[in-house]
Design a protein around this motif. Structure first.
Motif, PDB file in Angstrom:
ATOM      1  N   ARG A 103       0.798  -1.220   0.000  1.00 23.80           N
ATOM      2  CA  ARG A 103       0.000   0.000   0.000  1.00 23.80           C
ATOM      3  C   ARG A 103       0.833   1.274   0.000  1.00 23.80           C
ATOM      4  N   GLU A 104       1.909   1.301   0.769  1.00 30.61           N
ATOM      5  CA  GLU A 104       2.636   2.571   0.907  1.00 30.61           C
ATOM      6  C   GLU A 104       3.701   2.765  -0.160  1.00 30.61           C
ATOM      7  N   ASP A 105       3.776   1.846  -1.105  1.00 31.40           N
ATOM      8  CA  ASP A 105       4.711   2.021  -2.219  1.00 31.40           C
ATOM      9  C   ASP A 105       4.242   3.135  -3.116  1.00 31.40           C
ATOM     10  N   ARG A 106       5.197   3.724  -3.819  1.00 31.01           N
ATOM     11  CA  ARG A 106       4.824   4.717  -4.802  1.00 31.01           C
ATOM     12  C   ARG A 106       4.610   4.031  -6.109  1.00 31.01           C
ATOM     13  N   ALA A 124       7.412   9.738   7.961  1.00 33.64           N
ATOM     14  CA  ALA A 124       8.708   9.697   7.273  1.00 33.64           C
ATOM     15  C   ALA A 124       8.750   8.512   6.332  1.00 33.64           C
ATOM     16  N   PHE A 125       9.403   8.703   5.184  1.00 34.90           N
ATOM     17  CA  PHE A 125       9.702   7.591   4.276  1.00 34.90           C
ATOM     18  C   PHE A 125      11.211   7.449   4.272  1.00 34.90           C
ATOM     19  N   GLY A 126      11.717   6.469   4.967  1.00 35.82           N
ATOM     20  CA  GLY A 126      13.167   6.334   5.052  1.00 35.82           C
ATOM     21  C   GLY A 126      13.758   7.618   5.597  1.00 35.82           C
ATOM     22  N   GLN A 184      11.563  13.114   5.616  1.00 33.02           N
ATOM     23  CA  GLN A 184      10.489  13.445   6.559  1.00 33.02           C
ATOM     24  C   GLN A 184       9.410  14.188   5.770  1.00 33.02           C
ATOM     25  N   ALA A 185       8.368  13.476   5.366  1.00 32.63           N
ATOM     26  CA  ALA A 185       7.370  14.063   4.464  1.00 32.63           C
ATOM     27  C   ALA A 185       6.405  14.987   5.216  1.00 32.63           C
ATOM     28  N   ASN A 186       6.089  14.660   6.446  1.00 34.94           N
ATOM     29  CA  ASN A 186       5.216  15.502   7.279  1.00 34.94           C
ATOM     30  C   ASN A 186       5.835  15.602   8.662  1.00 34.94           C
ATOM     31  N   GLY A 207       1.236  24.257  -1.262  1.00 37.19           N
ATOM     32  CA  GLY A 207       2.622  23.973  -0.877  1.00 37.19           C
ATOM     33  C   GLY A 207       3.402  23.624  -2.120  1.00 37.19           C
ATOM     34  N   GLU A 208       4.717  23.799  -2.050  1.00 31.45           N
ATOM     35  CA  GLU A 208       5.539  23.481  -3.213  1.00 31.45           C
ATOM     36  C   GLU A 208       5.509  21.976  -3.472  1.00 31.45           C
ATOM     37  N   ASN A 209       6.065  21.591  -4.609  1.00 26.61           N
ATOM     38  CA  ASN A 209       6.178  20.149  -4.901  1.00 26.61           C
ATOM     39  C   ASN A 209       6.998  19.497  -3.798  1.00 26.61           C
ATOM     40  N   GLY A 210       6.507  18.386  -3.323  1.00 28.78           N
ATOM     41  CA  GLY A 210       7.260  17.646  -2.317  1.00 28.78           C
ATOM     42  C   GLY A 210       7.109  18.196  -0.916  1.00 28.78           C
ATOM     43  N   SER A 211       6.142  19.103  -0.704  1.00 25.25           N
ATOM     44  CA  SER A 211       6.001  19.660   0.642  1.00 25.25           C
ATOM     45  C   SER A 211       5.134  18.772   1.532  1.00 25.25           C
ATOM     46  N   GLY A 212       4.636  17.683   0.996  1.00 25.89           N
ATOM     47  CA  GLY A 212       3.944  16.723   1.847  1.00 25.89           C
ATOM     48  C   GLY A 212       2.428  16.800   1.804  1.00 25.89           C
ATOM     49  N   LYS A 213       1.878  17.451   0.797  1.00 27.44           N
ATOM     50  CA  LYS A 213       0.421  17.585   0.713  1.00 27.44           C
ATOM     51  C   LYS A 213      -0.250  16.230   0.464  1.00 27.44           C
ATOM     52  N   SER A 214       0.222  15.533  -0.557  1.00 25.82           N
ATOM     53  CA  SER A 214      -0.378  14.227  -0.877  1.00 25.82           C
ATOM     54  C   SER A 214      -0.194  13.262   0.285  1.00 25.82           C
ATOM     55  N   THR A 215       0.960  13.311   0.898  1.00 21.87           N
ATOM     56  CA  THR A 215       1.217  12.415   2.028  1.00 21.87           C
ATOM     57  C   THR A 215       0.191  12.647   3.135  1.00 21.87           C
ATOM     58  N   LEU A 216      -0.041  13.908   3.453  1.00 21.84           N
ATOM     59  CA  LEU A 216      -1.006  14.241   4.506  1.00 21.84           C
ATOM     60  C   LEU A 216      -2.393  13.697   4.152  1.00 21.84           C
ATOM     61  N   ILE A 258      -4.429   5.350   3.517  1.00 22.14           N
ATOM     62  CA  ILE A 258      -3.462   4.681   2.647  1.00 22.14           C
ATOM     63  C   ILE A 258      -2.101   4.620   3.331  1.00 22.14           C
ATOM     64  N   TYR A 259      -1.682   5.714   3.914  1.00 16.51           N
ATOM     65  CA  TYR A 259      -0.472   5.701   4.736  1.00 16.51           C
ATOM     66  C   TYR A 259      -0.887   5.702   6.198  1.00 16.51           C
ATOM     67  N   THR A 260      -0.061   5.103   7.039  1.00 16.51           N
ATOM     68  CA  THR A 260      -0.288   5.144   8.475  1.00 16.51           C
ATOM     69  C   THR A 260       0.641   6.194   9.065  1.00 16.51           C
ATOM     70  N   LYS A 292      10.932   7.356  -8.969  1.00 23.27           N
ATOM     71  CA  LYS A 292       9.493   7.371  -8.710  1.00 23.27           C
ATOM     72  C   LYS A 292       9.172   7.786  -7.291  1.00 23.27           C
ATOM     73  N   LYS A 293      10.180   7.804  -6.425  1.00 21.38           N
ATOM     74  CA  LYS A 293       9.911   8.233  -5.059  1.00 21.38           C
ATOM     75  C   LYS A 293       9.954   9.744  -4.908  1.00 21.38           C
ATOM     76  N   LEU A 294      10.396  10.440  -5.944  1.00 25.19           N
ATOM     77  CA  LEU A 294      10.370  11.898  -5.900  1.00 25.19           C
ATOM     78  C   LEU A 294       8.949  12.369  -6.146  1.00 25.19           C
ATOM     79  N   SER A 295       8.673  13.610  -5.759  1.00 27.76           N
ATOM     80  CA  SER A 295       7.350  14.130  -6.082  1.00 27.76           C
ATOM     81  C   SER A 295       7.338  14.536  -7.553  1.00 27.76           C
ATOM     82  N   GLY A 296       6.129  14.603  -8.129  1.00 28.24           N
ATOM     83  CA  GLY A 296       5.960  14.808  -9.567  1.00 28.24           C
ATOM     84  C   GLY A 296       6.771  15.977 -10.115  1.00 28.24           C
TER      85      GLY A 296
HETATM   86  N1  LIG Z   1       5.415   6.221  -0.880  1.00 15.61           N
HETATM   87  C1  LIG Z   1       6.506   6.975  -0.778  1.00 15.61           C
HETATM   88  N2  LIG Z   1       7.733   6.417  -0.718  1.00 15.61           N
HETATM   89  C2  LIG Z   1       8.840   7.188  -0.590  1.00 15.61           C
HETATM   90  N3  LIG Z   1       8.839   8.525  -0.537  1.00 15.61           N
HETATM   91  C3  LIG Z   1       7.653   9.153  -0.601  1.00 15.61           C
HETATM   92  C4  LIG Z   1       6.426   8.425  -0.733  1.00 15.61           C
HETATM   93  N4  LIG Z   1       5.406   9.308  -0.777  1.00 15.61           N
HETATM   94  C5  LIG Z   1       5.963  10.537  -0.676  1.00 15.61           C
HETATM   95  N5  LIG Z   1       7.310  10.459  -0.569  1.00 15.61           N
HETATM   96  C6  LIG Z   1       8.225  11.602  -0.393  1.00 15.61           C
HETATM   97  O1  LIG Z   1       7.667  12.472   0.555  1.00 15.61           O
HETATM   98  C7  LIG Z   1       7.808  13.834   0.161  1.00 15.61           C
HETATM   99  C8  LIG Z   1       6.445  14.502   0.086  1.00 15.61           C
HETATM  100  O2  LIG Z   1       5.783  14.026  -1.071  1.00 15.61           O
HETATM  101  P1  LIG Z   1       4.286  14.393  -1.450  1.00 15.61           P
HETATM  102  O3  LIG Z   1       3.438  14.282  -0.248  1.00 15.61           O
HETATM  103  O4  LIG Z   1       3.933  13.569  -2.616  1.00 15.61           O
HETATM  104  O5  LIG Z   1       4.452  15.913  -1.875  1.00 15.61           O
HETATM  105  P2  LIG Z   1       3.394  16.881  -2.572  1.00 15.61           P
HETATM  106  O6  LIG Z   1       2.129  16.134  -2.786  1.00 15.61           O
HETATM  107  O7  LIG Z   1       3.240  18.027  -1.635  1.00 15.61           O
HETATM  108  O8  LIG Z   1       4.030  17.307  -3.857  1.00 15.61           O
HETATM  109  C9  LIG Z   1       8.552  13.820  -1.153  1.00 15.61           C
HETATM  110  O9  LIG Z   1       9.909  14.082  -0.889  1.00 15.61           O
HETATM  111  C10 LIG Z   1       8.368  12.421  -1.667  1.00 15.61           C
HETATM  112  O10 LIG Z   1       9.487  12.039  -2.399  1.00 15.61           O
END
Ligand SMILES: Nc1ncnc2c1ncn2[C@@H]1O[C@H](COP(=O)(O)OP(=O)(O)O)[C@@H](O)[C@H]1O
Ligand SMILES: [Mg+2]
Lengths: 320, 526
Positions: free
Chosen positions: A317-320, B21-23, B26-28, B45-54, B61-63, B408-412
């Motif tokens: 689930r938490e994979d990208r 955190a992902f590894g 620290q996303a949030n 927020g800018e790209n990668g600021s943690g919006k989608s993660t939140l 989907i994430y815990t 693919k782990k970077l934000s878009g």
């Molecule tokens: N499933 C994931 N695995 C590894 N890194 C992730 C994952 N989801 C998000 N990240 C990292 O967390 C940070 C925040 O990403 P994200 O929430 O997608 O940003 P935003 O939506 O604000 O552009 C980014 O640096 C991204 O690379």
């Protein structure tokens, strides 16, 4: 009339020769519809075949034999399911390992069984019999219903699975998992539970195919009894474009080619002569046909003909 | 509504002290959020600021590593998306979660614990009933397959699906990034209706004018941290940007006069091509591009932009015509030969993982994918690749823990920066860039414009296929408008208005500006 009888006879043989492949193909479809590529079909069949034969020989009870075959293949697929679904190992490697494992176990178990024939109770229960009413249907009756009950059961299973996928809620959910587990998960579908269910049910069907092969069709044990039928099934899953109804056609095509091979073992009548064909070449026919069929399948381009989009991928689930 | 009235209201969704955190990333970090019913709440927020993660934590989907969540006054801990759905939280993801080969109907009822047997008629009726309760027109054939739909329609399916599941909280992650302005307007109408129905709506978007237009309040995140929540009515685009970036940014596109090369860099003549289903996608395209200029391309999505790019780059076949690059015909050459001649392309498709990137490889490998051919010998020179990758990361401010990070782990947005960076780094004579700012935040977008200007000033011919007419008019030296596979006109941006361009995009040629005025409301952008 005579032509009709001989055609009927040939169709009967086709159904007989195709049934274990049909079971295994259906098993493969179940796995793959939920996104799990299972290359262990051959191993699962061998597990089912050997364990059921062993129990049949030693206990003489057909139902116990069937249960043993099913349990063995279930156990095999449980290992595969745990590895690929829970531990997310590579499905190709795990499936191959399962085949090697199943082959090995069946060979070991088979050491004591070679050359011994089955007790009469087994053949009496599982052998050919006319089912009331159904066997009176023209054409279909003799071909399907004057045979071992395994033969119509395989066809019925195919139809049930088809209805399951097209008409039921959980069938739809399964298809969604195979296409896009992320979407399924986000829709609240329990991906892990569905995958386990499908892989185990698929394994069970392979086991039943194995039971049919050893306890009904062959009646005598021989090492690696399946002779690659599990691999043929892997190809037939593709041939059927994951449609259980087409799987019937695929498996019976295999049966037909095998049947032709058997028929011409004594030579092909040609202008009053008999052309002798090397037996090995005749044995190769089903496999050659399978390769040709797969080549042609690849020529068709349509979205619906594609494999389940997420086939072979593990889901986390938490994979990208 | 004013700030006071929200402070008085009981928040329907509340997140507090959320960490994830992902590894090493620290996303949030200690993020909070409050959203009321009947509110449209924007997250910026800018790209990668943690919006989608939140948001992914709000939908199970994430815990979260730490923090608490309340929905409807109840403290919740979602173990799976199903829990979130059961609490009425639904999300339309950045990448749609739909199954292409299934029908609209099947996608909508996915996972809903309806009857064991699918009852087709009842389902269609129920879907229509749900929609009409929200005053929403289904506007779709429910038996169509998803792959037959446009992006906007797919999004509608996702929204209907969430309503069908009884969502009271609807989250939309960058819903407008790939929509046309008309589709965006339709979406906003739907969202406003849902607000009337007392839904709580959370929307992520990078487009500030959309934030200003649709939202009641805005929450700003920066590098995974909570910055502020403000009332939309009490703020403005400039202030929001500053909070988002943490400093004032220059939102000006300077256009230096073009220093054209003596010879054209590329001449395209009578280019024709067949698209899907045998329909002609290019119907005779002619244009010339010189070094030192930015030639913009404006057109409604699907007017032939993609075909032009792909044919020049050697990825698709033309049925007739010619493409002469620096005096040499390049039609029919392989992509690699074309690359060697000095044509670079960065194309950002709708699904946003740029063409020509390998998602599962790290940044170094992706950079080397293009440049390794310049090196001779059997073995890869990873040290060289690493240096290049580090260079690009620095120059383009890619936010990544290291150049060894899997792409693919970077934000878009950061993925797109890697793509553009790699292509620019090849020092091409012609740079083709299509939709380079798709989904990028403001800072990053302006950075891209800046890079394009630099390239132009360095004498590169830049072919810029864009979406935002305002930007195209500001940055381009000449603007080519295409419609239905044909060039309508090539304009001087200083002398035309957005409306003129819009009319041409719709295929109205040779109409006077007066006529343009009367048709203003149907003027599209790309
Ligand atoms: N499933 C994931 N695995 C590894 N890194 C992730 C994952 N989801 C998000 N990240 C990292 O967390 C940070 C925040 O990403 P994200 O929430 O997608 O940003 P935003 O939506 O604000 O552009 C980014 O640096 C991204 O690379
Ligand atoms: Mg995001």
């Amino acid at each position: 009339m005579e032509a009709y009888t001989s055609i009927l006879l040939f169709l009967q043989v086709i159904a007989m020769l195709g049934t274990h492949v049909l079971f295994a193909t259906l098993g493969g479809i179940l796995c793959e519809k939920a996104g799990n590529l299972n290359l262990g079909l051959e191993g699962l069949m061998l597990l089912g075949a050997s364990f059921s034969f062993y129990v049949a020989l030693n206990f003489g009870n057909p139902w116990l034999a069937l249960a043993a075959g099913c349990l063995a293949s279930l156990a095999g697929s449980l290992i595969y399911a745990f590895l690929t679904i829970s531990l997310r190992t590579n499905q190709v490697v795990t499936g191959l390992a399962l085949t090697i494992f199943g082959t090995g176990v069946s060979s070991m178990l088979g050491k004591t069984m070679a050359g011994v024939s089955l007790p009469a109770q087994i053949t009496a229960t599982f052998g050919a019999r006319s089912l009331p009413l159904l066997s009176k249907i023209p054409l279909l009756g003799p071909v399907l219903f004057q045979q071992s009950p395994f033969v119509p059961a395989a066809v019925a299973t195919a139809i049930l699975i088809y209805l399951f996928y097209t008409r039921t809620n959980i069938g739809l959910n399964t298809r969604i998992i195979g296409e896009n587990p992320g979407a399924a998960d986000a829709s609240g579908i329990n991906v892990t539970r569905y995958k386990y269910f499908n892989v185990l049910a698929g394994g069970l069907l392979c086991g039943v195919g194995g039971v049919y092969l050893s306890c009904v069709y062959a009646g005598i044990w021989q090492n690696e009894l399946t002779a690659g039928a599990g691999w043929i099934a892997v190809a037939m899953v593709i041939f059927s474009i994951w449609n259980p109804l087409r799987a019937i056609a695929g498996a019976y095509l295999f049966g037909a080619v095998r049947g032709i091979g058997f028929k011409f073992q004594g030579g092909i009548p040609f202008l009053g002569m008999k052309l002798m064909v090397n037996a090995q070449i005749l044995d190769m026919l089903p496999y050659i046909t399978t390769i040709l069929v797969l080549l042609f399948i690849n020529l068709r381009k349509k979205k619906e003909y594609n494999p389940p989009a997420s086939l072979g991928n593990s889901y986390f689930r938490e994979d990208r | 509504m004013t700030a006071d009235s929200y402070a008085d209201k009981q928040a329907y969704v509340r997140m507090e002290g959320i960490c994830k955190a992902f590894g090493v990333v620290q996303a949030n970090r200690n993020v909070g959020l409050e959203v009321c019913q009947g509110e449209i709440h924007a997250i910026l927020g800018e790209n990668g600021s943690g919006k989608s993660t939140l948001m992914n934590m709000l939908t199970g989907i994430y815990t979260p590593d730490a923090g608490r969540i309340w929905v409807g006054g109840q403290n919740v801990q979602f173990a799976s998306p199903k829990d979130a759905i059961d609490h009425g939280v639904g999300m339309v993801h950045q990448h749609f979660k739909l199954v292409d080969v299934l029908t609209v109907k099947e996608n909508i009822i996915a996972g809903s614990s309806a009857n064991f047997i699918l009852k087709n008629k009842n389902i269609s009726r129920e879907i229509r009933e749900t929609c009409s309760r929200f005053g929403l027109d289904v506007g779709l054939n429910l038996d169509k397959k998803i792959y037959q739909l446009s992006v906007g329609e797919k999004q509608r399916v996702e929204i209907i699906k969430m309503l069908f599941r009884g969502a009271k909280v609807l989250i939309l992650d960058e819903p407008t990034a790939v929509l046309t302005p008309q589709e965006t307007a339709e979406l906003f109408t739907i969202l406003k209706r849902m607000r009337q129905q007392n839904c709580a709506i959370i929307i992520i978007t990078h487009k500030l004018h959309e934030v200003m237009e649709i939202s009641d309040r805005v929450t700003i995140l920066r590098r995974g941290e909570y910055i502020a929540t403000v009332d939309t009515a009490a703020t403005n685009a400039q202030a929001l940007t500053e909070m988002m970036v943490g400093r004032a940014i220059d939102m000006d596109i300077r256009r230096q006069p073009a220093q054209l090369s003596a010879e054209p860099v590329m001449e395209v003549k009578g280019l024709r091509a067949l698209g899907q289903h045998g329909v002609e996608s290019l119907k005779g395209v002619d244009f010339t591009i010189y070094g030192g200029e930015i030639l913009g391309v404006a057109g409604i999505a699907g007017s032939g932009q993609k075909e032009i790019c792909e044919i020049i780059a050697g990825l698709a076949k033309a049925s007739s015509g010619s493409v002469v690059f620096q005096g040499e015909e390049i039609l029919g050459l392989s992509p690699i030969d074309i690359l060697r001649k000095g044509i670079s392309m960065s194309f950002v498709p709708e699904d946003r993982l740029g063409m020509g990137l390998v998602a599962g490889m790290d940044i170094i490998s992706n950079v080397m994918l293009r440049s390794f051919q310049k090196k001779k010998g059997l073995f890869l020179d990873r040290a060289f690749g690493k240096k290049k990758a580090e260079d690009i990361v620095k120059r383009f401010e890619v936010s990544t823990p290291s150049v060894r990070h899997v792409l693919k782990k970077l934000s878009g947005g950061n993925i797109q920066k890697v793509l553009l960076g790699r292509e620019v780094d090849l020092e091409p004579a012609l740079l083709i860039t299509a939709y380079p700012v798709r989904g990028l935040d403001i800072g990053a977008s302006y950075h891209v414009y800046h890079v394009l200007n630099q390239q132009k000033e360095a004498g590169v011919a830049v072919l810029f296929i864009g979406e935002d007419l305002d930007v195209l008019l500001q940055i381009c030296d000449r603007l080519m408008v295409i419609h239905d596979g044909q060039v309508m006109d090539i304009l001087d941006p200083a002398k035309v208005t957005k409306e003129d361009v819009g009319l041409l995009m719709l295929g109205h040629k040779g109409e006077s500006p007066a006529a343009a005025d009367s048709k203003q409301e149907e003027v599209p952008s790309v």
